[in-house]
Design a protein around this motif. Structure first.
Motif, short mmCIF file in Angstrom:
data_model
loop_
_atom_site.label_atom_id
_atom_site.label_comp_id
_atom_site.label_asym_id
_atom_site.label_seq_id
_atom_site.Cartn_x
_atom_site.Cartn_y
_atom_site.Cartn_z
N ALA A 179 0.82 -1.20 0.00
CA ALA A 179 0.00 0.00 0.00
C ALA A 179 0.86 1.26 0.00
N ALA A 180 1.90 1.26 0.84
CA ALA A 180 2.77 2.44 0.93
C ALA A 180 3.52 2.68 -0.38
N LYS A 181 3.99 1.60 -0.99
CA LYS A 181 4.72 1.76 -2.25
C LYS A 181 3.79 2.18 -3.39
N ALA A 182 2.56 1.63 -3.37
CA ALA A 182 1.60 2.02 -4.40
C ALA A 182 1.31 3.52 -4.31
N ARG A 183 1.20 4.02 -3.08
CA ARG A 183 0.96 5.45 -2.94
C ARG A 183 2.17 6.27 -3.41
N ARG A 184 3.37 5.84 -3.08
CA ARG A 184 4.55 6.58 -3.52
C ARG A 184 4.66 6.58 -5.04
N GLU A 185 4.17 5.51 -5.66
CA GLU A 185 4.22 5.42 -7.12
C GLU A 185 3.11 6.22 -7.78
N ASN A 186 1.94 6.29 -7.15
CA ASN A 186 0.78 6.91 -7.79
C ASN A 186 -0.01 7.70 -6.75
N GLU A 187 0.17 9.00 -6.74
CA GLU A 187 -0.50 9.86 -5.77
C GLU A 187 -2.01 9.92 -6.02
N CYS A 188 -2.45 9.63 -7.23
CA CYS A 188 -3.86 9.77 -7.58
C CYS A 188 -4.69 8.52 -7.34
N ALA A 189 -4.03 7.38 -7.13
CA ALA A 189 -4.78 6.13 -6.97
C ALA A 189 -5.60 6.14 -5.68
N GLU A 190 -6.74 5.44 -5.72
CA GLU A 190 -7.55 5.22 -4.52
C GLU A 190 -7.11 3.87 -3.96
N ILE A 191 -6.64 3.86 -2.73
CA ILE A 191 -6.09 2.64 -2.13
C ILE A 191 -6.90 2.27 -0.89
N LEU A 192 -7.44 1.06 -0.89
CA LEU A 192 -8.21 0.54 0.24
C LEU A 192 -7.49 -0.68 0.80
N MET A 193 -7.39 -0.76 2.13
CA MET A 193 -6.80 -1.94 2.76
C MET A 193 -7.83 -2.60 3.68
N PHE A 194 -7.93 -3.92 3.57
CA PHE A 194 -8.87 -4.69 4.39
C PHE A 194 -8.08 -5.66 5.28
N GLU A 195 -8.35 -5.58 6.58
CA GLU A 195 -7.70 -6.46 7.55
C GLU A 195 -8.78 -6.97 8.52
N LYS A 196 -8.87 -8.28 8.66
CA LYS A 196 -9.95 -8.85 9.47
C LYS A 196 -9.77 -8.64 10.97
N SER A 197 -8.52 -8.37 11.40
CA SER A 197 -8.29 -8.10 12.81
C SER A 197 -8.22 -6.59 13.05
N SER A 198 -7.91 -6.21 14.29
CA SER A 198 -7.82 -4.78 14.60
C SER A 198 -6.39 -4.27 14.54
N ASN A 199 -5.44 -5.16 14.21
CA ASN A 199 -4.02 -4.78 14.19
C ASN A 199 -3.43 -4.95 12.80
N ILE A 200 -2.52 -4.04 12.46
CA ILE A 200 -1.79 -4.20 11.21
C ILE A 200 -0.29 -4.08 11.48
#
Length: 552
Positions: A17-38
Motif C-alpha cells: 500500500a505504501a509503495k503504491a501510494r509513492r508510485e501513484n498519488e492519484c490512486a484510490e487505495i483501500l486496505m482490508f484487515e480482518k483483525s484490529s491490528n496491522i
C-alpha cells in the motif's frame, strides 16, 4: 482514478500500500484487515516473551492511523473479505461489496494445528504468530504459575520460543516430528543446535508426533510422546508449521503449489487477471533452481509487497525470488544457512563437493576468541558456490551474508580469497574464515588436497576392515590423553613426520590414508608431507577431532 484494494495488513500488505501510494498519488487505495491490528513484527514475538523486546507497542511496525494519514490509505479494520470475484473485479466483505481495478492479496498464513486428541477441550495452549497469541502467552504462560512448558515444533519460531522461555526460568520440553531440530539445516548443524539446547537445560525429543494430550478441568496436564510415556506440562505452545491463507484465490482457479501458496511471476502477478499476491500466501521462484518454492520470511514479504504495490499502481519492477537464506540465535550460538545443501542436492541428483573448516572468528591474540564452523557446498565442475551453513558464537551473520551475496553473483570458491573483506582484530582475523574456506577449497579444486567428512569417516570405520586403510592422528600425545582419539589411529605428531622415517616405511603407502588433527590445519600440512613421502592417496578429516567429537 485507479482503485487498488489490498487484502491483509500484516507485512506485505502495508508495504504494498505504501509503495503504491509513492508510485501513484492519484490512486484510490483501500486496505482490508480482518483483525484490529496491522503491521506488527511476528518474528519479534518470541523475544517479547522474555522481555528482550520490553514493550508490546514496539512490536507494532506501522500504526493504522499513520498509514491512513501519511499514505492516504482507506483503512478497513475488522472487516473480513469473504469472497473475491475476479470476473467482476469485485470483493465481498462482512460489511459490503467493493469494486477494484487492481487487487493485491497479502493474507499471509496461519499456524497449522495438528489433530491432537483432547486439544480442543483445553485452554492452556496457543500458537505464537499473532498479537492475540502473544497476549494469551503473556497472561497464561509467562506471567502465570506455569513452571513447565512444552513447545511442539522445532523450526525457527519454535526454537526461538524455547530459548526465551528458558531465559524466563521455565522448564521446557521441545518436541519435533522429524529426526532433527531446525530441519532446514544439515544433520550435523542440527546436532550442534540440539547440543546447545540441551546444554541450556532443554529436553529435546525428536522423531515424535504428539497425537494426544491429557486434559483435566479444561487444562492440559500432560502430553503423550509414546504408547507408555507422557510429559507433564503446564502449557503447550504450538509451532509445527504454517499453511497459506489462499482459499479465496485457489477456489477461483489461481495456480498454486502443493501447500496452497499461490504462484506469482516476477511482477507478483497471479494467474488471475489484475490480481497480485505477496507474502506468506504466495510462492516465489527459487533463483538457484528456477522452480517455485515456499520461502515465508519477512525479508521476502516486504520486497514482494513493495513490488506488487509499484506494479499495481502502474509502475514496473520485478522481484526475482530467493534461495533460502536464514539465520537463528540459539542461546549463545548463531546458526545460519543460504542456498542449496546436500539433502536437497542428493534428492535432485545435483553433483557437489563439500568443504568444512573450523576457524577463528577473531584473531587468536585477541581476547575471548570464538570459533565458527563453515561448511560450503560447490560445483565439482567449476567451483561455483551452491550453498553454505555456519555455526558459531561470533560473526556468523556477517559471513553468511557474504556467502549469500557470492551465490547471487555466481562466484566460485576460487573467488573468495580475492574478496576485500573488512579486517580489524575485534571483528576478524587477517585471513577471514570466508577467505580461508576459499583457500582450502582452491587447494582441493587444484588437485593438491583431499578432504574427508566426519560422516564419511564414520561410515568407513563401520564398514571397512582396518587392514584396508591407514588412520593417522597427527596431534601430540598430550592432546590424545586429554581428549581421546578415533579408533586405532597411529599417532605421529605432524612435527615429527619428517623424522620418524622407520615408522612411516612400515606403513603400506598404497592404501588409502586418512589423517586428522584437532581442527584441520595440521592435518592439511600432514597430508602434504605424507604425499611427499610416497603415500598414494591421502585425505584430511574436515574439522578434525573437534568436529568428530561434537558429532560422536
Amino acid at each position: 482514478m485507479k482503485r487498488i484494494i489490498v487484502i491483509g495488513g500484516l507485512s506485505a500488505g502495508p508495504s504494498a500500500a505504501a509503495k503504491a501510494r509513492r508510485e501513484n498519488e492519484c490512486a484510490e487505495i483501500l486496505m482490508f484487515e480482518k483483525s484490529s491490528n496491522i503491521s506488527y513484527a511476528t518474528c519479534g514475538i518470541p523475544y517479547a516473551l522474555s522481555g528482550v523486546i520490553n514493550n508490546r507497542k514496539k512490536l507494532i511496525v506501522v500504526e493504522a492511523e499513520l498509514l491512513k494519514k501519511r499514505f492516504n490509505v482507506d483503512m478497513h479494520l475488522e472487516e473480513e473479505v469473504l469472497e473475491i470475484l475476479p470476473d467482476a473485479h469485485e470483493i465481498t466483505t462482512t460489511k459490503g461489496r467493493y469494486k477494484y481495478d487492481k487487487l493485491i492479496y497479502a493474507a499471509g498464513a496461519h499456524t497449522f494445528i495438528p489433530p491432537v486428541k483432547n486439544l480442543v477441550t483445553a485452554n492452556n495452549w496457543s500458537p505464537c504468530r499473532s498479537l492475540s497469541d502473544y497476549d494469551k502467552l503473556m497472561k497464561e504462560a509467562v506471567a502465570s504459575n506455569a513452571k513447565h512448558i512444552t513447545v511442539m515444533g522445532a523450526g525457527l519460531i519454535g526454537v526461538e520460543v524455547v530459548e526465551n522461555l528458558v531465559e524466563l526460568g521455565k522448564k521446557v520440553t521441545l518436541i519435533e516430528g522429524s529426526n532433527k531440530v531446525l530441519p532446514m539445516w544439515e544433520q550435523k548443524f542440527s546436532q550442534f543446535a540440539k547440543s546447545t539446547l540441551e546444554q541450556n537445560g532443554v529436553e529435546v525429543i525428536t522423531n515424535t508426533f504428539v497425537d494426544e494430550v491429557k486434559v483435566e478441568n479444561g487444562q492440559i496436564t500432560s502430553v503423550k510422546i509414546s504408547d507408555d510415556k507422557w510429559v507433564d506440562t503446564d502449557f503447550v505452545v504450538m509451532s509445527v508449521g504454517i499453511r497459506p491463507n489462499t482459499e479465496l484465490l485457489t477456489s477461483k482457479g489461481a495456480e498454486a503449489i502443493r501447500n496452497g501458496a499461490v504462484k506469482v511471476n516476477e511482477r507478483m502477478e497471479t494467474s488471475l487477471p489484475d490480481i497480485y499476491a505477496a507474502g506468506d500466501c504466495s510462492s516465489i521462484k527459487n533463483i538457484q533452481t528456477g522452480e517455485y518454492d515456499y520461502l515465508p520470511l519477512g525479508t521476502h514479504s516486504n520486497k514482494a509487497g513493495r513490488t506488487a504495490g509499484i506494479n499495481a499502481a502502474g509502475g514496473s519492477e520485478v522481484f526475482e525470488g530467493g534461495y533460502k537464506t536464514a539465520i537463528i540465535k540459539v542461546f549463545e550460538n548463531t546458526m545460519a544457512r543460504t542456498g542449496m545443501n546436500p539433502t536437497f542436492m542428493k534428492a535432485n541428483n545435483i553433483e557437489y563437493k563439500t568443504n568444512l573448516i573450523l576457524a577463528g572468528a577473531t584473531p587468536g591474540y585477541y581476547p575471548n576468541q570464538k570459533e565458527m564452523i563453515i561448511e560450503t557446498y560447490y560445483s565439482p565442475e567449476d567451483g561455483t558456490i551452491l550453498g553454505c551453513e555456519i555455526f558459531g558464537e561470533h560473526g556468523v551473520d556477517k559471513r553468511i551474508d557474504v556467502m549469500s551475496t557470492a551465490i547471487y553473483a555466481k562466484l566460485k570458491m576460487t573467488d573468495l580469497p580475492r574478496l576485500d573483506l573488512a579486517y580489524a582484530p575485534p571483528f576478524s582475523p587477517a585471513k577471514d574464515p570466508v577467505v580461508v574456506s576459499g583457500f582450502v577449497s582452491s587447494n582441493a579444486i587444484n588437485n593438491n588436497y583431499a578432504e574427508l567428512g566426519v560422516e564419511e569417516l564414520k561410515n568407513l570405520l563401520a564398514t571397512e576392515n582396518e587392514a584396508n586403510y591407514n588412520l593417522i592422528d597427527v596431534r601430540t600425545p598430550a592432546e590424545i590423553n586429554a581428549q581421546g582419539k578415533i579408533g586405532n589411529a597411529i599417532n605421529i605428531p605432524v612435527d615429527e613426520l619428517r623424522t620418524r622415517t622407520e615408522e612411516l616405511e612400515a606403513i603400506d603407502k598404497s592404501l588409502p590414508t586418512y589423517v586428522y588433527c584437532a581442527k584441520g590445519l595440521r592435518g592439511y600440512l600432514a597430508s602434504l608431507i605424507l604425499k611427499s613421502k610416497g603415500f598414494e592417496t591421502v585425505s584430511n578429516l574436515s574439522g578434525g577431532y573437534t568436529i568428530w567429537k561434537a558429532l560422536n
